[in-house]
Design an enzyme around this catalytic site. Structure first.
Site, PDB file in Angstrom:
ATOM      1  N   GLY A  83       0.719  -4.978   1.030  1.00  0.00           N
ATOM      2  CA  GLY A  83      -0.480  -5.042   0.199  1.00  0.00           C
ATOM      3  C   GLY A  83      -0.232  -5.700  -1.151  1.00  0.00           C
TER       4      GLY A  83
ATOM      5  CD  GLU B 292       1.702  -5.453   5.741  1.00  0.00           C
ATOM      6  OE1 GLU B 292       2.510  -6.361   6.067  1.00  0.00           O
ATOM      7  OE2 GLU B 292       0.928  -5.537   4.771  1.00  0.00           O
TER       8      GLU B 292
ATOM      9  CB  ALA C 201      -0.902  -0.010   1.232  1.00  0.00           C
TER      10      ALA C 201
ATOM     11  CD  GLU D 274      -2.264  -7.576   3.079  1.00  0.00           C
ATOM     12  OE1 GLU D 274      -1.989  -6.400   2.751  1.00  0.00           O
ATOM     13  OE2 GLU D 274      -2.831  -7.868   4.134  1.00  0.00           O
TER      14      GLU D 274
HETATM   15  C1  HXC Z   1       5.041   4.377  -1.179  1.00  0.00           C
HETATM   16  C2  HXC Z   1       6.945   3.407  -2.004  1.00  0.00           C
HETATM   17  C3  HXC Z   1       6.579   2.168  -1.457  1.00  0.00           C
HETATM   18  C4  HXC Z   1       5.350   2.082  -0.745  1.00  0.00           C
HETATM   19  C5  HXC Z   1       8.461   1.932  -2.474  1.00  0.00           C
HETATM   20  N1  HXC Z   1       8.108   3.207  -2.625  1.00  0.00           N
HETATM   21  N2  HXC Z   1       7.549   1.272  -1.758  1.00  0.00           N
HETATM   22  N3  HXC Z   1       6.161   4.487  -1.864  1.00  0.00           N
HETATM   23  N4  HXC Z   1       4.636   3.220  -0.629  1.00  0.00           N
HETATM   24  N5  HXC Z   1       4.913   0.947  -0.211  1.00  0.00           N
HETATM   25  C6  HXC Z   1       8.834   4.267  -3.335  1.00  0.00           C
HETATM   26  C7  HXC Z   1      10.021   4.765  -2.535  1.00  0.00           C
HETATM   27  O1  HXC Z   1       9.602   5.700  -1.572  1.00  0.00           O
HETATM   28  C8  HXC Z   1      10.866   5.386  -3.601  1.00  0.00           C
HETATM   29  O2  HXC Z   1      10.326   6.643  -3.953  1.00  0.00           O
HETATM   30  C9  HXC Z   1      10.636   4.464  -4.795  1.00  0.00           C
HETATM   31  O3  HXC Z   1       9.403   3.773  -4.526  1.00  0.00           O
HETATM   32  C10 HXC Z   1      11.715   3.422  -4.950  1.00  0.00           C
HETATM   33  O4  HXC Z   1      11.868   2.748  -3.736  1.00  0.00           O
HETATM   34  P1  HXC Z   1      13.293   2.552  -2.997  1.00  0.00           P
HETATM   35  O5  HXC Z   1      13.022   2.286  -1.585  1.00  0.00           O
HETATM   36  O6  HXC Z   1      14.193   3.675  -3.330  1.00  0.00           O
HETATM   37  O7  HXC Z   1      13.804   1.241  -3.760  1.00  0.00           O
HETATM   38  P2  HXC Z   1      14.769   0.107  -3.198  1.00  0.00           P
HETATM   39  O8  HXC Z   1      15.914   0.717  -2.442  1.00  0.00           O
HETATM   40  O9  HXC Z   1      15.045  -0.775  -4.363  1.00  0.00           O
HETATM   41  O10 HXC Z   1      13.902  -0.701  -2.113  1.00  0.00           O
HETATM   42  C11 HXC Z   1      12.782  -1.414  -2.506  1.00  0.00           C
HETATM   43  C12 HXC Z   1      11.918  -1.834  -1.268  1.00  0.00           C
HETATM   44  C13 HXC Z   1      11.558  -0.567  -0.478  1.00  0.00           C
HETATM   45  C14 HXC Z   1      12.697  -2.785  -0.402  1.00  0.00           C
HETATM   46  C15 HXC Z   1      10.687  -2.523  -1.814  1.00  0.00           C
HETATM   47  O11 HXC Z   1      11.045   0.414  -1.367  1.00  0.00           O
HETATM   48  C16 HXC Z   1      10.566  -0.797   0.605  1.00  0.00           C
HETATM   49  O12 HXC Z   1      10.885  -1.335   1.647  1.00  0.00           O
HETATM   50  N6  HXC Z   1       9.304  -0.396   0.369  1.00  0.00           N
HETATM   51  C17 HXC Z   1       8.245  -0.477   1.342  1.00  0.00           C
HETATM   52  C18 HXC Z   1       7.784  -1.893   1.504  1.00  0.00           C
HETATM   53  C19 HXC Z   1       6.665  -1.984   2.548  1.00  0.00           C
HETATM   54  O13 HXC Z   1       6.896  -1.661   3.706  1.00  0.00           O
HETATM   55  N7  HXC Z   1       5.496  -2.395   2.121  1.00  0.00           N
HETATM   56  C20 HXC Z   1       4.357  -2.484   2.993  1.00  0.00           C
HETATM   57  C21 HXC Z   1       3.602  -1.229   2.936  1.00  0.00           C
HETATM   58  S1  HXC Z   1       2.315  -1.233   4.152  1.00  0.00           S
HETATM   59  P3  HXC Z   1      11.210   7.976  -3.912  1.00  0.00           P
HETATM   60  O14 HXC Z   1      10.218   9.059  -4.197  1.00  0.00           O
HETATM   61  O15 HXC Z   1      11.850   8.039  -2.576  1.00  0.00           O
HETATM   62  O16 HXC Z   1      12.206   7.771  -5.020  1.00  0.00           O
HETATM   63  C22 HXC Z   1       1.090  -2.086   3.460  1.00  0.00           C
HETATM   64  C23 HXC Z   1      -0.142  -2.116   4.279  1.00  0.00           C
HETATM   65  C24 HXC Z   1      -1.043  -3.149   3.767  1.00  0.00           C
HETATM   66  O17 HXC Z   1       1.172  -2.586   2.394  1.00  0.00           O
HETATM   67  C25 HXC Z   1      -2.279  -3.138   4.541  1.00  0.00           C
HETATM   68  C26 HXC Z   1      -3.428  -2.811   3.725  1.00  0.00           C
HETATM   69  C27 HXC Z   1      -3.345  -3.195   2.324  1.00  0.00           C
END
Ligand code: HXC
Length: 258
Positions: free
Chosen positions: A109, A132, A66, A112
């Protein structure tokens, strides 16, 4: 219709392909993307030519979860009032078979959404997880329920409580995905499976999907009852007459939509 965050196409007879397309954000699932996904699903559900849907992302990310930037400042009032995430459920209630073609990150997400699909195929590069917990929350689109049913309680607890990821090989071993395919071929493979499914009797594939998914919803006796009801109902279809006649006449069946 023109979409901003997804692409739609028809890569093979009977198959609709939905590609999540926010490359700069690794396909983070913002609300407008989910609205578009749901619109594309509605179109596919109403289109008699569509027999299966493939959902995919990019090589780098199926979806990284998400959209954290969108969620960051949300309040309890808002998420409760708007029933945040409820709309994601549309993919699961979609009535035709769905196939997730997963490369790269399928996190939070993203994992999911993949698990809401009926059948999952993965690239060797696929990386799954429910991180999460690292954001101070828990999975909210079925992760605690679907992952647990797929991999078992202890494994699900370890994954969800630590947030650590698992790879394609583990996903296959644990039954999260049906197969890991050659790098670069996951969309083609998923489309191939979709085309094969779409070539069967439409009502039969829809009934099969409903019956199999009921195995995760109902007690066994109720699931068996539903299966029998659906089985009986298919004797009202032209495809049943055609399918069984074709067998007896030693020819290939020609189902209604072909
Ligand atoms: C918003 C995101 C994002 C996310 C990545 N980006 N994941 N933006 N929401 N979930 C954005 C980053 O901010 C960044 O933007 C760009 O995408 C590239 O990501 P990087 O982190 O620079 O890439 P990398 O170093 O290759 O790392 C990849 C990654 C990391 C390991 C996947 O991005 C990461 O940990 N993302 C979050 C994963 C996460 O926690 N997902 C769960 C979300 S909570 P900028 O603008 O900085 O360049 C969830 C809740 C679900 O899903 C419940 C209800 C559905």
């Amino acid at each position: 219709e023109k979409f901003e965050h997804i692409l739609t196409s028809s890569p093979a007879p009977g198959v609709a392909l939905i590609t999540l397309n926010r490359p700069k954000a690794l396909n983070a699932l913002c609300s407008p993307l989910i609205v578009e996904l749901n619109k594309a699903l509605k179109v596919a559900e109403e289109d008699d030519a569509v027999g299966a849907v493939v959902v995919t992302g990019s090589e780098k990310a199926f979806a990284a979860g998400a959209d954290i930037k969108e969620m960051k400042d949300k309040t309890y009032d808002e998420v409760f009032r708007t029933n945040f995430i409820e709309s994601w459920h549309r993919l699961y209630t979609f009535r035709k078979p769905t196939i997730a073609a997963i490369s790269g990150f399928a996190l939070g997400g993203g994992c999911e959404i993949a698990m809401m699909c009926d059948l999952l195929l993965a690239s060797p590069s696929a990386k799954f997880g429910q991180p999460e917990i690292n954001l101070g929350v828990i999975p909210g689109a079925g992760g605690t329920q679907r992952l647990t049913r797929l991999v078992g309680r202890s494994r699900a607890m370890e994954l969800i409580l630590t947030g650590k990821t698992f790879n394609a090989e583990q996903a296959e071993q644990w039954g999260v995905v049906s197969r890991v395919v050659r790098e670069g071929s996951v969309v083609d493979e998923a489309v191939k499976v979709g085309e094969e499914i779409a070539s069967k009797g439409r009502l039969a594939t829809m009934a099969a999907k409903e019956a199999v998914n009921a195995a995760y919803e109902l007690p066994l006796s109720e699931g068996l009852r539903l299966e029998r009801k659906l089985f009986h109902s298919l004797f009202a279809t032209a495809d049943q007459k055609e399918g069984m006649s074709a067998f007896v006449e030693k020819r290939k069946p020609k189902f209604a939509h072909l």
